[in-house]
Design a protein around this motif. Structure first.
Motif, PDB file in Angstrom:
ATOM      1  N   CYS A   1      12.476 -20.334  -2.414  1.00 53.70           N
ATOM      2  CA  CYS A   1      13.871 -19.695  -3.451  1.00 53.70           C
ATOM      3  C   CYS A   1      14.015 -20.974  -4.464  1.00 53.70           C
ATOM      4  N   GLY A   2      14.814 -20.211  -6.066  1.00 55.04           N
ATOM      5  CA  GLY A   2      15.869 -21.015  -7.118  1.00 55.04           C
ATOM      6  C   GLY A   2      17.086 -20.811  -6.948  1.00 55.04           C
ATOM      7  N   HIS A   3      17.234 -21.236  -7.843  1.00 59.09           N
ATOM      8  CA  HIS A   3      19.393 -20.678  -7.559  1.00 59.09           C
ATOM      9  C   HIS A   3      18.605 -19.376  -8.492  1.00 59.09           C
ATOM     10  N   GLN A   4      20.472 -19.047  -7.749  1.00 54.81           N
ATOM     11  CA  GLN A   4      20.934 -17.955  -7.923  1.00 54.81           C
ATOM     12  C   GLN A   4      22.540 -17.545  -7.346  1.00 54.81           C
ATOM     13  N   LEU A   5      23.117 -16.267  -8.072  1.00 54.36           N
ATOM     14  CA  LEU A   5      24.287 -16.154  -7.964  1.00 54.36           C
ATOM     15  C   LEU A   5      24.298 -16.147  -6.573  1.00 54.36           C
ATOM     16  N   PHE A   6      23.785 -14.304  -6.398  1.00 52.84           N
ATOM     17  CA  PHE A   6      23.429 -13.648  -5.142  1.00 52.84           C
ATOM     18  C   PHE A   6      21.888 -13.738  -4.280  1.00 52.84           C
ATOM     19  N   MET A   7      22.014 -13.545  -3.153  1.00 56.18           N
ATOM     20  CA  MET A   7      20.540 -13.908  -2.268  1.00 56.18           C
ATOM     21  C   MET A   7      19.667 -13.434  -2.257  1.00 56.18           C
ATOM     22  N   GLU A   8      20.075 -11.743  -2.858  1.00 54.80           N
ATOM     23  CA  GLU A   8      18.825 -10.724  -2.665  1.00 54.80           C
ATOM     24  C   GLU A   8      17.573 -11.464  -2.968  1.00 54.80           C
ATOM     25  N   GLU A   9      17.421 -11.902  -4.288  1.00 57.93           N
ATOM     26  CA  GLU A   9      16.116 -12.471  -4.830  1.00 57.93           C
ATOM     27  C   GLU A   9      15.818 -13.280  -3.797  1.00 57.93           C
ATOM     28  N   CYS A  10      16.131 -14.337  -3.248  1.00 53.90           N
ATOM     29  CA  CYS A  10      15.763 -15.720  -2.612  1.00 53.90           C
ATOM     30  C   CYS A  10      14.971 -14.726  -1.017  1.00 53.90           C
ATOM     31  N   TYR A  11      16.002 -13.328  -0.543  1.00 51.29           N
ATOM     32  CA  TYR A  11      15.526 -12.590   0.931  1.00 51.29           C
ATOM     33  C   TYR A  11      14.268 -12.351   0.405  1.00 51.29           C
ATOM     34  N   LYS A  12      13.413 -11.335  -0.636  1.00 51.90           N
ATOM     35  CA  LYS A  12      12.695 -10.993  -1.213  1.00 51.90           C
ATOM     36  C   LYS A  12      11.642 -11.883  -0.933  1.00 51.90           C
ATOM     37  N   ARG A  13      11.733 -12.940  -1.490  1.00 54.65           N
ATOM     38  CA  ARG A  13      11.100 -13.774  -1.670  1.00 54.65           C
ATOM     39  C   ARG A  13      10.899 -14.405  -0.129  1.00 54.65           C
ATOM     40  N   ILE A  14      11.747 -14.586   0.239  1.00 53.30           N
ATOM     41  CA  ILE A  14      10.912 -15.573   0.989  1.00 53.30           C
ATOM     42  C   ILE A  14      10.364 -14.582   2.824  1.00 53.30           C
ATOM     43  N   ARG A  15      10.499 -12.969   2.429  1.00 52.68           N
ATOM     44  CA  ARG A  15       9.829 -11.859   3.144  1.00 52.68           C
ATOM     45  C   ARG A  15       8.493 -12.150   2.273  1.00 52.68           C
ATOM     46  N   ASP A  16       8.149 -11.710   0.758  1.00 51.94           N
ATOM     47  CA  ASP A  16       7.006 -12.039   0.129  1.00 51.94           C
ATOM     48  C   ASP A  16       6.123 -13.697   0.782  1.00 51.94           C
ATOM     49  N   VAL A  17       6.821 -14.508   1.138  1.00 53.21           N
ATOM     50  CA  VAL A  17       5.704 -14.791   1.813  1.00 53.21           C
ATOM     51  C   VAL A  17       5.977 -15.204   3.565  1.00 53.21           C
ATOM     52  N   LYS A  18       6.274 -14.538   4.012  1.00 55.17           N
ATOM     53  CA  LYS A  18       5.486 -13.954   5.355  1.00 55.17           C
ATOM     54  C   LYS A  18       4.424 -13.279   5.443  1.00 55.17           C
ATOM     55  N   LEU A  19       4.527 -12.626   4.258  1.00 52.07           N
ATOM     56  CA  LEU A  19       4.242 -11.540   4.028  1.00 52.07           C
ATOM     57  C   LEU A  19       2.567 -12.159   4.075  1.00 52.07           C
ATOM     58  N   LEU A  20       2.120 -13.353   3.401  1.00 48.23           N
ATOM     59  CA  LEU A  20       1.284 -14.175   3.029  1.00 48.23           C
ATOM     60  C   LEU A  20       0.731 -14.845   4.194  1.00 48.23           C
ATOM     61  N   LEU A  21       1.243 -14.401   5.141  1.00 46.95           N
ATOM     62  CA  LEU A  21       0.362 -15.181   7.258  1.00 46.95           C
ATOM     63  C   LEU A  21      -0.528 -14.444   7.341  1.00 46.95           C
ATOM     64  N   THR A  22      -0.309 -13.350   6.540  1.00 50.00           N
ATOM     65  CA  THR A  22      -1.815 -12.010   6.369  1.00 50.00           C
ATOM     66  C   THR A  22      -2.896 -12.191   5.566  1.00 50.00           C
ATOM     67  N   ASP A  23      -2.587 -12.971   4.615  1.00 50.73           N
ATOM     68  CA  ASP A  23      -3.227 -13.015   3.231  1.00 50.73           C
ATOM     69  C   ASP A  23      -5.180 -14.367   3.911  1.00 50.73           C
ATOM     70  N   PRO A  24      -6.300 -12.875   3.655  1.00 47.50           N
ATOM     71  CA  PRO A  24      -7.171 -13.887   4.299  1.00 47.50           C
ATOM     72  C   PRO A  24      -7.824 -15.335   3.599  1.00 47.50           C
ATOM     73  N   ASN A  25      -7.375 -15.571   1.909  1.00 46.09           N
ATOM     74  CA  ASN A  25      -7.182 -16.529   2.062  1.00 46.09           C
ATOM     75  C   ASN A  25      -6.876 -17.823   1.795  1.00 46.09           C
ATOM     76  N   ARG A  26      -5.794 -17.485   2.686  1.00 47.35           N
ATOM     77  CA  ARG A  26      -5.004 -18.642   3.288  1.00 47.35           C
ATOM     78  C   ARG A  26      -5.542 -19.206   4.415  1.00 47.35           C
ATOM     79  N   ASP A  27      -5.371 -21.162   4.192  1.00 49.63           N
ATOM     80  CA  ASP A  27      -5.588 -21.945   5.216  1.00 49.63           C
ATOM     81  C   ASP A  27      -4.457 -21.354   6.320  1.00 49.63           C
TER      82      ASP A  27
END
Length: 233
Positions: free
Chosen positions: A180-206
């Motif tokens: 997450c970066g700096h922002q006034l409100f947290m919505e973009e940060c929530y999306k970033r964390i959600r997308d990071v967790k989605l990467l847990l199923t990425d076949p290219n992930r260690d």
């Protein structure tokens, strides 16, 4: 006029030193799906005057925040080390030269409190009272991979405790360690964390590394190598 300037500075400092990197948006967060519960390992390099109980308290506070996202940070104490330099840039430079081991998803340096720190606190307190300018930096995360950072884990000066704490500093920098970066409100940060967790199923992930999407949008799926890039405070 001078009193008004100091008052405005106080308000701005309070906003910038809040426990997160923006204001929470509860309704938006509760509508988002963060998947299954997941854990990531945070390897620690600690200064000698930081106790195990203090480390435990830090991670208890952070993990209370991470419950929002079905995440848990597990501390792994690597070593106790005298500070590699006085300034935060010295610490980040040292961390950038450290390779993340197979047991580490993130690397965090816990900065203690020395006589040099106390002297600097007194100096910065005088500057803050005089002109309303806050010079101390309580923590930072490098901005190339968002996998390495440091926090000031022990401090008791009046100006520090008025606006922040070791726990809130870890929560703040912990969001950077999740991309997450700096922002006034947290919505973009929530999306970033959600997308990071989605990467847990990425076949290219260690499979032995908890991924991150950096503040610049770069996907990090494998344990990054040594770094020589500027920090993102």
């Amino acid at each position: 006029m001078f009193t008004r300037i100091v008052y405005i500075s106080l308000l701005l400092t309070l906003v910038l030193q809040c426990t997160t990197i923006g204001f929470h948006e509860k309704k938006i967060r509760e509508r988002m799906e963060f998947g299954e519960e997941s854990k990531f390992r945070v390897c620690l390099i600690s200064e000698p005057n930081i106790t195990k109980d203090e480390i435990s308290d830090l991670f208890t506070a952070w993990n209370e925040e991470l419950l929002y996202y079905k995440l848990k940070a597990e501390p792994v104490l690597l070593e106790t080390l005298e500070r590699p330099g006085f300034w935060g840039t010295d610490i980040l430079g040292y961390l950038m030269d450290r390779q993340l081991t197979k047991d580490c998803d993130r690397l965090l340096y816990l900065k203690g409190r020395t006589w040099g720190d106390i002297s600097f606190e007194i100096l910065t307190l005088g500057i803050f009272v005089g002109v309303g300018l806050k010079l101390e930096v309580q923590g930072a995360v490098e901005g190339h991979t968002n996998t390495r950072g440091y926090i000031k884990a022990k401090y008791i000066s009046t100006i520090q405790m008025l606006f922040t704490s070791p726990n809130s500093t870890l929560i703040h920098e912990g969001y950077h360690l999740l991309g997450c970066g700096h922002q006034l409100f947290m919505e973009e940060c929530y999306k970033r964390i959600r997308d990071v967790k989605l990467l847990l199923t990425d076949p290219n992930r260690d499979p032995h590394f908890f991924p991150v999407i950096t503040t610049n949008g770069k996907k990090i799926l494998t344990r990054p190598e040594f770094l020589t890039f500027p920090n993102n405070e």
